[in-house]
Structure formats: structure tokens, C-alpha cells
Design an enzyme around this catalytic site. Structure first.
Site, short mmCIF file in Angstrom:
data_model
loop_
_atom_site.label_atom_id
_atom_site.label_comp_id
_atom_site.label_asym_id
_atom_site.label_seq_id
_atom_site.Cartn_x
_atom_site.Cartn_y
_atom_site.Cartn_z
N SER A 14 -42.55 -21.04 -23.08
CA SER A 14 -42.27 -21.87 -24.26
C SER A 14 -41.88 -23.28 -23.84
CB SER A 14 -41.20 -21.23 -25.15
OG SER A 14 -39.95 -21.25 -24.52
N ASN A 15 -41.26 -23.43 -22.70
CA ASN A 15 -40.95 -24.79 -22.21
C ASN A 15 -42.23 -25.53 -21.81
OD1 ASN A 15 -37.93 -25.46 -22.07
ND2 ASN A 15 -38.05 -23.32 -21.39
N ARG A 66 -41.30 -14.38 1.98
CA ARG A 66 -41.00 -15.49 1.08
C ARG A 66 -41.62 -16.79 1.62
NH1 ARG A 66 -37.50 -15.50 -3.06
NH2 ARG A 66 -36.46 -13.55 -2.62
N ARG A 92 -38.13 -17.43 -9.21
CA ARG A 92 -38.22 -17.16 -7.78
C ARG A 92 -37.16 -17.96 -7.05
NH1 ARG A 92 -40.67 -13.49 -5.23
NH2 ARG A 92 -40.95 -14.89 -3.46
N ASN A 108 -35.74 -28.36 -12.57
CA ASN A 108 -35.61 -26.99 -13.08
C ASN A 108 -34.79 -27.03 -14.36
OD1 ASN A 108 -35.75 -24.12 -13.07
ND2 ASN A 108 -33.66 -24.02 -12.24
N HIS A 110 -32.12 -24.56 -16.50
CA HIS A 110 -31.34 -23.34 -16.31
C HIS A 110 -30.46 -23.13 -17.55
CE1 HIS A 110 -29.35 -20.12 -14.20
NE2 HIS A 110 -28.20 -20.61 -14.63
N SER A 137 -28.97 -26.70 -18.88
CA SER A 137 -28.96 -27.84 -17.97
C SER A 137 -30.35 -28.07 -17.39
CB SER A 137 -28.03 -27.57 -16.77
OG SER A 137 -26.76 -27.11 -17.18
N LEU A 145 -29.42 -22.42 -4.74
CA LEU A 145 -29.88 -21.96 -6.05
C LEU A 145 -29.07 -22.59 -7.20
CD1 LEU A 145 -31.71 -19.85 -7.63
CD2 LEU A 145 -29.72 -18.34 -7.52
N ASP A 146 -29.78 -23.18 -8.17
CA ASP A 146 -29.16 -23.75 -9.38
C ASP A 146 -28.02 -24.72 -9.06
OD1 ASP A 146 -30.90 -22.18 -10.90
OD2 ASP A 146 -29.48 -20.52 -11.00
#
Ligand code: GAR
Length: 217
Positions: A14-15, A66, A92, A108, A110, A137, A145-146
């Protein structure tokens, strides 16, 4: 071609749709050169095909590590020479080498008011903690991560009747406003990052990023 971007997804997209819509409406001067998913059944792939955007599926389960997955992903992305990589529900964890390669040119979104609730199940965690507000955010992606520099946040009240699903719905509406806004800023050269700090129009943004209610278009 206007400002080329590549969008990475794992799910509904949807983004991605918000970016497609704003670019069709002429509000966002970007070209979505490709959409890449790590899941073959991601509905976002349908959205991309409908919009005539090239799609790629890279199933992470068919890679030995990975590192190998991220290396192939990088090759797919780089054939389009995007000026920005947009993670839109791409679920991921990325390798250091991948994040370094796109440093300062990968965003990104989040679903929490970072630095709160990195990782998964953010809506339920906000409810369980009896938080009065929740939010979303947009941030630059860094190796951790984040944890990259926050660009913009939007907030919503948590009502007593809210569930993880109702919160997710409220958050999605906000996402579809602030993600295109951050992409617009970046595509216009207004958004940069210097020594890990996000700058808008050359001015450092607060740790929590711009507050959506107060920022200029
Ligand atoms: C969005 O809510 C986004 O914030 C979240 O995944 C959803 C994707 O929705 N991302 C993360 O949780 C990243 N850690 P969409 O596929 O409909 O755009």
C-alpha cells in the site's frame, strides 16, 4: 526520465501504491524504475504490474546465505541505477555491506515512534505498554536495524477501544502521507544525511525527525 527510484516490498504494497498514485497525480516527480519483492505472492507485485512497472522476485529461501541474497538483490537494483532505494514493507534484515552500499540513499518506513519498538508487532507492543500515542517514522537506513536517522514522524492517539488491527489501519493512513513526502524531499535534493544526521534544507532535523503536523510541504 524523472528521478529514478527502486522500491522493495514483501507484502501488500500500500505504501508503494501511495507513491504510484502521487506520481501519477503529478505530485511526485519520480520514476519507479522497478519493484523487487522477496515473496512471489506479494500483492504489491500486482500493483506494480498494473502500473506498468518492471517487477522482480528474489526468493530469499533459494539463497544459501544472507550475504548471497543481498549481493543478488544489489545487482538487480543497480541495473536500474536508482538515485534512491525505498523500503516499503520489505521485511528483511540487511547485511552491513548492503546498507553501506546504499548509505544516504535508502529510506525505510517503520510503524512506531522510533526509537520505540524497533522490530515486529509494534502496534500490539504500544497497546501492551499502555502508551497514549503511537505513530510511524521514516528514516535513513543504517547498518543497525530500525536505527538510522529519523526524517519525519506522524502520531495518532491510542484509544481504549483500539486493537492492533485498528491501530495498523490508522498508521497506514499516516504512512501514505509521510512516505511520499519524504521521497519528495529527497528527490528535490532537500533531504540529505551528513555524519549520520538527517538534514532538511541544510538544517539538522530533530532526533525524532520533523513532526508531520508542522512541516511545510
Ligand atoms: C507498513 O506498515 C510498514 O510500516 C511496515 O510494513 C507495512 C507494509 O505495508 N514496515 C515494517 O514493519 C518494517 N520494519 P504495505 O506493504 O501495505 O506498504
Amino acid at each position: 526520465m524523472s528521478f529514478p527510484i527502486v522500491v522493495l516490498i514483501s507484502g501488500s504494497g500500500s505504501n508503494l501504491q501511495a507513491l504510484i498514485d502521487q506520481s501519477l497525480q503529478g505530485k511526485l516527480d519520480i520514476t519507479i524504475s522497478a519493484v523487487v519483492s522477496n515473496k512471489a505472492d506479494a500483492f504489491g507485485l500486482e500493483r506494480a504490474r498494473k502500473a506498468g512497472i518492471p517487477t522482480h522476485v528474489l526468493d530469499h529461501k533459494s539463497f544459501g546465505s544472507r550475504e548471497e541474497f543481498d549481493q543478488s538483490l544489489q545487482e538487480v537494483i543497480d541495473q536500474y541505477q536508482p538515485k534512491l532505494v525505498v523500503l516499503a514493507g520489505f521485511m528483511r534484515i540487511l547485511t552491513d555491506s548492503f546498507t553501506r552500499h546504499y548509505e544516504g540513499r535508502m529510506l525505510n518506513i517503520h510503524p512506531s515512534l522510533l526509537p520505540k519498538y524497533k522490530g515486529l508487532d509494534t502496534h500490539q507492543r504500544a497497546i501492551d505498554a499502555n502508551d497514549k500515542e503511537h505513530g510511524v517514522s521514516v528514516h535513513f537506513v543504517s547498518a543497525e536495524l530500525d536505527a538510522g536517522s529519523v526524517i519525519v514522524q506522524a502520531r495518532t492517539q491510542i484509544e481504549a477501544t483500539d486493537t492492533a488491527d485498528s491501530l495498523a489501519e490508522k498508521i497506514h493512513k499516516l504512512e501514505h502521507v509521510i512516505y511520499p513526502l519524504a521521497v519528495k524531499w529527497f528527490s528535490e535534493g532537500r533531504l540529505t544525511v551528513n555524519n549520520g544526521k538527517a538534514l532538511l534544507d541544510g538544517q539538522p532535523l530533530p532526533e525524532s525527525g520533523a513532526d508531520y503536523k508542522e512541516v511545510p510541504e
